[in-house]
Scaffold this active site. Structure first.
Site, PDB file in Angstrom:
ATOM      1  N   LYS A 143      -7.929   3.262  -7.407  1.00  0.00           N
ATOM      2  CA  LYS A 143      -7.843   4.680  -7.037  1.00  0.00           C
ATOM      3  C   LYS A 143      -8.010   5.610  -8.238  1.00  0.00           C
ATOM      4  CE  LYS A 143      -5.752   4.288  -2.556  1.00  0.00           C
ATOM      5  NZ  LYS A 143      -4.539   4.297  -1.737  1.00  0.00           N
TER       6      LYS A 143
ATOM      7  N   ARG B 151      -1.813  -3.681  -1.293  1.00  0.00           N
ATOM      8  CA  ARG B 151      -3.099  -3.660  -0.575  1.00  0.00           C
ATOM      9  C   ARG B 151      -4.194  -3.469  -1.620  1.00  0.00           C
ATOM     10  NH1 ARG B 151      -6.653   0.179   1.198  1.00  0.00           N
ATOM     11  NH2 ARG B 151      -7.669  -0.140   3.204  1.00  0.00           N
TER      12      ARG B 151
HETATM   13  N1  HH2 Z   1      -5.657   3.410   0.980  1.00  0.00           N
HETATM   14  C1  HH2 Z   1      -6.882   3.508   1.520  1.00  0.00           C
HETATM   15  C2  HH2 Z   1      -7.091   3.200   2.881  1.00  0.00           C
HETATM   16  N2  HH2 Z   1      -6.091   2.771   3.656  1.00  0.00           N
HETATM   17  N3  HH2 Z   1      -3.824   2.173   3.918  1.00  0.00           N
HETATM   18  C3  HH2 Z   1      -2.596   2.047   3.408  1.00  0.00           C
HETATM   19  N4  HH2 Z   1      -1.585   1.590   4.177  1.00  0.00           N
HETATM   20  N5  HH2 Z   1      -2.319   2.360   2.095  1.00  0.00           N
HETATM   21  C4  HH2 Z   1      -3.284   2.826   1.244  1.00  0.00           C
HETATM   22  O1  HH2 Z   1      -2.972   3.113   0.066  1.00  0.00           O
HETATM   23  C5  HH2 Z   1      -4.620   2.965   1.765  1.00  0.00           C
HETATM   24  C6  HH2 Z   1      -4.848   2.641   3.134  1.00  0.00           C
HETATM   25  C7  HH2 Z   1      -8.029   3.940   0.670  1.00  0.00           C
HETATM   26  O2  HH2 Z   1      -8.666   2.830   0.074  1.00  0.00           O
HETATM   27  P1  HH2 Z   1      -9.995   2.113   0.648  1.00  0.00           P
HETATM   28  O3  HH2 Z   1      -9.736   1.500   1.976  1.00  0.00           O
HETATM   29  O4  HH2 Z   1     -10.526   1.189  -0.370  1.00  0.00           O
HETATM   30  O5  HH2 Z   1     -11.032   3.294   0.728  1.00  0.00           O
HETATM   31  P2  HH2 Z   1     -11.662   4.115   1.930  1.00  0.00           P
HETATM   32  O6  HH2 Z   1     -10.560   4.850   2.611  1.00  0.00           O
HETATM   33  O7  HH2 Z   1     -12.648   5.039   1.236  1.00  0.00           O
HETATM   34  O8  HH2 Z   1     -12.331   3.143   2.862  1.00  0.00           O
END
Ligand code: HH2
Length: 280
Positions: free
Chosen positions: A219, A253
């Site tokens: 992040k 995660r």
């Molecule tokens: N962060 C993201 C998405 N979902 N869910 C939880 N529970 N906690 C988090 O910190 C979290 C989440 C963002 O990361 P990522 O899935 O890699 O990116 P994107 O939302 O751009 O798909």
């Protein structure tokens, strides 16, 4: 089905990220094809993941919303194919939409990861009726407007109180408290300084009495500290994973499961070590 070990155990448990999206902030487009997403989930399982989280909508700041039908088209075939192959791990579906959760649970998903903490009563109903475990994540507003809402006097206390309210809302909707996992939502309606403060004060969130999940992976708060580009944030991610586990997070995660699992296990070993009596 997700076992009680994954709720009651101290962890650390690793949730591997499978983004079936064209536009996720770090791996958008790589796993949009269901076959590629399935292969990735199998790889994460081999790396030692305890669960995988399949998502069809990016939640990066300013991401455009995705229609439910499109999100279902991205996510459900991945869940179906994994279950058809006898995939051994719990599958989480990363969604805020009731229709998507319903379809994914019917296809064999085990739990729901909702970055809006069941703000939608219909999603709360789906989760309650299925008896599915749910991750309640802290955010304010939506990915489109959350940056403007990153205003706190005491970020740890306010996130704690807002997670307590989310937990109460979930329980009022019929979701059993024992089936909830809480997440402070690093980077969601939080500046880099807020995310760092949450990690520094994470132990205070244990007062909520539920397992904590923390998602620092790649992040921007890490880039803000190190200057590293998204694809070069693994060392910073591992530092955050270690700090989170040391402070009592049961779950992390992450995108990079093998490395995070080692970091989490070492942090947990330190957390659980009894200091030997030293020389006087
Ligand atoms: N962060 C993201 C998405 N979902 N869910 C939880 N529970 N906690 C988090 O910190 C979290 C989440 C963002 O990361 P990522 O899935 O890699 O990116 P994107 O939302 O751009 O798909």
């Amino acid at each position: 089905m997700i076992g009680t070990r994954l709720f009651d155990g101290p962890g650390p448990f690793v949730m591997g990220i499978v983004n079936a999206t064209p536009d996720s902030f770090s791996d958008g487009g790589r796993f949009l094809d269901p076959g590629a997403a399935v292969d990735h989930a199998l790889r994460l399982a081999e790396e030692g993941a305890d669960a995988v989280d399949v998502g069809g909508e990016s939640t990066r700041p300013g991401a455009p919303p995705v229609a439910a039908a499109e999100e279902i088209r991205r996510v459900v075939p991945v869940v179906e194919r994994l279950r058809a192959r006898g995939f051994p791990l719990p599958i989480s579906v990363d969604t805020s939409k009731a229709e998507v959760a319903r379809a994914a649970l019917a296809a064999g998903a085990d739990l729901v990861n909702d970055v809006r903490a069941l703000a939608d009563p219909e999603l709360a109903r789906v989760v309650a009726e299925a008896g599915a475990p749910v991750v309640l994540m802290h955010m304010r507003g939506t990915p489109a407007d959350m940056a403007a809402r990153a205003v706190y006097r005491d970020v740890v206390a306010e996130v704690r109180d807002e997670l307590a309210a989310a937990l109460a809302r979930a329980e009022a909707a019929g979701v059993a408290r024992e089936r909830t996992i809480l997440d402070p939502g690093l980077g969601f309606a939080k500046t880099a300084e807020h995310s760092l403060a949450i990690l520094a004060g994470l132990a205070a969130l244990k007062a909520l009495g539920r397992p904590l999940l923390v998602g620092p992976s790649r992040k921007s708060f890490i880039g803000k500290v190190t200057g590293a580009r998204v694809e070069a944030r693994l060392p910073g991610t591992l530092a955050a994973v270690a700090v989170a586990v040391l402070a009592g997070a049961a779950w992390v995660r992450v995108h990079d499961v093998a490395a995070a699992r080692e970091a989490a296990r070492v942090a947990a070993a330190i957390r659980d070590a009894v200091p030997a009596a030293g020389p006087r």
